[in-house]
Write a protein that holds these residues in place. Structure first.
Motif, PDB file in Angstrom:
ATOM      1  N   THR A   5       0.850  -1.198   0.000  1.00 50.82           N
ATOM      2  CA  THR A   5       0.000   0.000   0.000  1.00 50.82           C
ATOM      3  C   THR A   5       0.878   1.238   0.000  1.00 50.82           C
ATOM      4  O   THR A   5       2.029   1.204   0.428  1.00 50.82           O
ATOM      5  CB  THR A   5      -0.937   0.061   1.231  1.00 50.82           C
ATOM      6  OG1 THR A   5      -0.132   0.066   2.407  1.00 50.82           O
ATOM      7  CG2 THR A   5      -1.903  -1.099   1.268  1.00 50.82           C
ATOM      8  N   GLU A 100      -6.822  -3.830  -7.511  1.00 51.12           N
ATOM      9  CA  GLU A 100      -6.323  -2.625  -6.865  1.00 51.12           C
ATOM     10  C   GLU A 100      -7.471  -1.893  -6.177  1.00 51.12           C
ATOM     11  O   GLU A 100      -8.573  -1.831  -6.695  1.00 51.12           O
ATOM     12  CB  GLU A 100      -5.672  -1.707  -7.905  1.00 51.12           C
ATOM     13  CG  GLU A 100      -5.010  -0.502  -7.313  1.00 51.12           C
ATOM     14  CD  GLU A 100      -4.185   0.272  -8.329  1.00 51.12           C
ATOM     15  OE1 GLU A 100      -3.256   0.956  -7.898  1.00 51.12           O
ATOM     16  OE2 GLU A 100      -4.475   0.198  -9.533  1.00 51.12           O
ATOM     17  N   LEU A 102      -8.354   1.844  -4.339  1.00 54.43           N
ATOM     18  CA  LEU A 102      -7.977   3.230  -4.054  1.00 54.43           C
ATOM     19  C   LEU A 102      -9.051   3.803  -3.134  1.00 54.43           C
ATOM     20  O   LEU A 102     -10.239   3.665  -3.429  1.00 54.43           O
ATOM     21  CB  LEU A 102      -7.913   4.057  -5.338  1.00 54.43           C
ATOM     22  CG  LEU A 102      -6.803   3.695  -6.320  1.00 54.43           C
ATOM     23  CD1 LEU A 102      -7.320   2.708  -7.339  1.00 54.43           C
ATOM     24  CD2 LEU A 102      -6.310   4.934  -7.004  1.00 54.43           C
ATOM     25  N   GLN A 118      -3.659   3.636  -1.605  1.00 55.86           N
ATOM     26  CA  GLN A 118      -3.706   2.801  -2.796  1.00 55.86           C
ATOM     27  C   GLN A 118      -3.046   1.471  -2.477  1.00 55.86           C
ATOM     28  O   GLN A 118      -1.959   1.446  -1.903  1.00 55.86           O
ATOM     29  CB  GLN A 118      -2.943   3.532  -3.908  1.00 55.86           C
ATOM     30  CG  GLN A 118      -3.072   2.984  -5.258  1.00 55.86           C
ATOM     31  CD  GLN A 118      -2.512   3.973  -6.293  1.00 55.86           C
ATOM     32  OE1 GLN A 118      -2.007   5.035  -5.969  1.00 55.86           O
ATOM     33  NE2 GLN A 118      -2.613   3.593  -7.541  1.00 55.86           N
ATOM     34  N   ALA A 145       1.135   4.499 -10.780  1.00 57.59           N
ATOM     35  CA  ALA A 145       0.443   5.183  -9.685  1.00 57.59           C
ATOM     36  C   ALA A 145       0.900   6.638  -9.623  1.00 57.59           C
ATOM     37  O   ALA A 145       0.078   7.544  -9.433  1.00 57.59           O
ATOM     38  CB  ALA A 145       0.698   4.477  -8.359  1.00 57.59           C
TER      39      ALA A 145
END
Length: 188
Positions: A5, A100, A102, A118, A145
């Protein structure tokens, strides 16, 4: 399997950042993603916003032409002052799975800013050496990212400029709107 993360703080309120997240694609920072098509968007009885989008990319090369393919399913949930976006890749899911999450929410010590947390998970199946390839993908995802954060800043600045211009227009301070504002007003 590889999981990690990261956090990033945007110097913008959560409302602006979540609006920018909905308008992130297309952008010049990541030109391979053509956009995101809304499949479904509704508010459930508890007031939680659900949005299901499919991102598209012009990624497959067929001869000299590029073909539009679907890349990810995006599931967004917004409740209270938090927006959670979950992304799952579609191509090659039998070999490589990238999931993923977010999460956008106001910073606890500075509510006028927004924290993005994230966390991707990469899983490879039937590929050797999978840990090496997972590491390579993790490096690529980390780089992307950073590009995503740059794209969010770009969209946020555009939204702020359009808002300021519309407010000035409403107050009668300017007489002729720019092309961006004229296009926005024309959509209404």
């Amino acid at each position: 399997m590889k999981t990690w993360t990261s956090e990033h703080v945007f110097d913008h309120p959560r409302e602006t950042i979540t609006t920018a997240a909905m308008q992130k694609y297309p952008n010049p920072t990541n030109p391979s993603v053509a956009g995101a098509d809304v499949l479904d968007r509704h508010i459930d009885p508890s007031g939680k916003l659900h949005s299901h989008r499919l991102s598209t990319e012009w990624g497959l090369l067929t001869g000299a032409a590029r073909t539009k393919t679907y890349k990810n399913i995006l599931q967004e949930y917004s409740v209270e002052k938090t927006m959670e976006l979950k992304s799952t890749n579609i191509p090659l899911t039998n070999m490589v799975s990238v999931d993923e999450t977010l999460i956008y929410k106001p910073h606890p010590q500075a509510p006028e800013t927004t924290v993005l947390t994230q966390g991707p998970t990469i899983t490879m199946q039937g590929v050797s050496p999978s840990s090496y390839l997972e590491g390579l993908m993790a490096s690529t995802i980390s780089s992307n990212a950073n590009k995503g954060q740059e794209a969010m800043e770009r969209v946020t600045h555009r939204l702020n400029a359009e808002t300021e211009e519309l407010m000035a227009l409403a107050r009668g301070r300017i007489r002729t709107p720019t092309v961006a504002v004229a296009a926005f007003v024309g959509k209404q």
